[in-house]
Design an enzyme around this catalytic site. Sequence first.
Site, short mmCIF file in Angstrom:
data_model
loop_
_atom_site.label_atom_id
_atom_site.label_comp_id
_atom_site.label_asym_id
_atom_site.label_seq_id
_atom_site.Cartn_x
_atom_site.Cartn_y
_atom_site.Cartn_z
CE LYS A 108 -3.66 -2.64 2.11
NZ LYS A 108 -4.39 -3.08 3.30
CD GLN A 167 -3.16 -4.76 6.45
OE1 GLN A 167 -3.09 -3.78 5.73
NE2 GLN A 167 -3.75 -5.88 6.08
CG ASP A 206 -9.52 -0.81 4.68
OD1 ASP A 206 -9.16 -0.98 3.50
OD2 ASP A 206 -8.86 -1.18 5.67
#
Length: 292
Positions: free
Chosen positions: A52, A96, A119
């Site tokens: 990312k 994460q 997200d």
Amino acid sequence: MTIIDGKKVSEEIQNEIAAEVQKIKSAGKKIPHLAAILVGNDGASETYVGGKVKACEKVGFVSTLVRMPDITSEKELLDKIAELNNDKDIDGFIVQLPLPKHINEQKVTEAIDPKKDVDGFHPANVGRMALNLPTYLPATPYGIIQLLERYKIETAGKNCVVIGRSHIVGLPMSILMVRNSNPGNCTVTITHSKTKNLKELCLQADIIIAALGKAEFLTADHVKQGAVIIDVGITRVKSDKTKTGWKLLGDVKYDEVAPKCSFITPVPGGVGPMTITSLMMNTLKACRREIY
Ligand code: NAP
């Protein structure tokens, strides 16, 4: 049969985003800034977050990686989230997953300001997705929608079977396929481990989205001639034919299913490369305040 090239589409979209960033820079406006919180040092999570950060560099975004040790308490993580929620320079951020067992993931997801939830996991954003309102779509389903769109795959009125109902792939994917939009407008059947007649259901499907995480589960006898097959699964298996000693398999038995399909995504190189690109798309939207 057309092989859907996720690597190529992903590169195209990243180039488009990079061109947008150049325009933003030339206009002297704020450059998109994505932050990621990584708790602990799980190998797979390190790789995903590293990918990312690299993608941010490639498209010209600013990125910040916040590393926290695996002994971080839930409160310390929630405090860090509150800090990022209030940081005006950060447009969007992710935590994460998975998190160490002593931290409640749902609590953490709900602590993120929905405006910065790139997200797309916050219940407010999941609700907006279900209501077909502008929102951040979860990365993997968003990537699949991009592939369907860019390959101009007809979805309206089609029977779509989604295998798997996880909160990050199967469930949002089924919502997106049934929504009144394009791609969308399918008649969707969501299936899971308790489904009894999966093969019969699959044989009725014009589009099958396999996201169960069982290597080569979907065989040719599940698939009708001309179906569209989207393979989300990634399972690492040992192999004596590769230098690394392992290879990646999808949920679809590619060699026997591909000849029956109109379109199919390979593993690797299909859905996988799209996931990080979708996060970049969401971050650009966050910076432009396109959603909220
Ligand atoms: P998950 O959370 O383990 O969910 C798997 C789902 O499949 C569950 O809903 C489960 O049903 C269902 N399932 C399991 N066995 C089944 C069977 N025999 N028949 C029908 N349904 C069955 O997995 P996930 O996070 O959604 O990920 C799925 C796969 O996609 C994994 O291989 C993962 O690595 C991969 N993935 C790829 C990407 C990408 O970027 N390409 C992104 C995310 C995930 P129950 O609900 O009843 O347990």
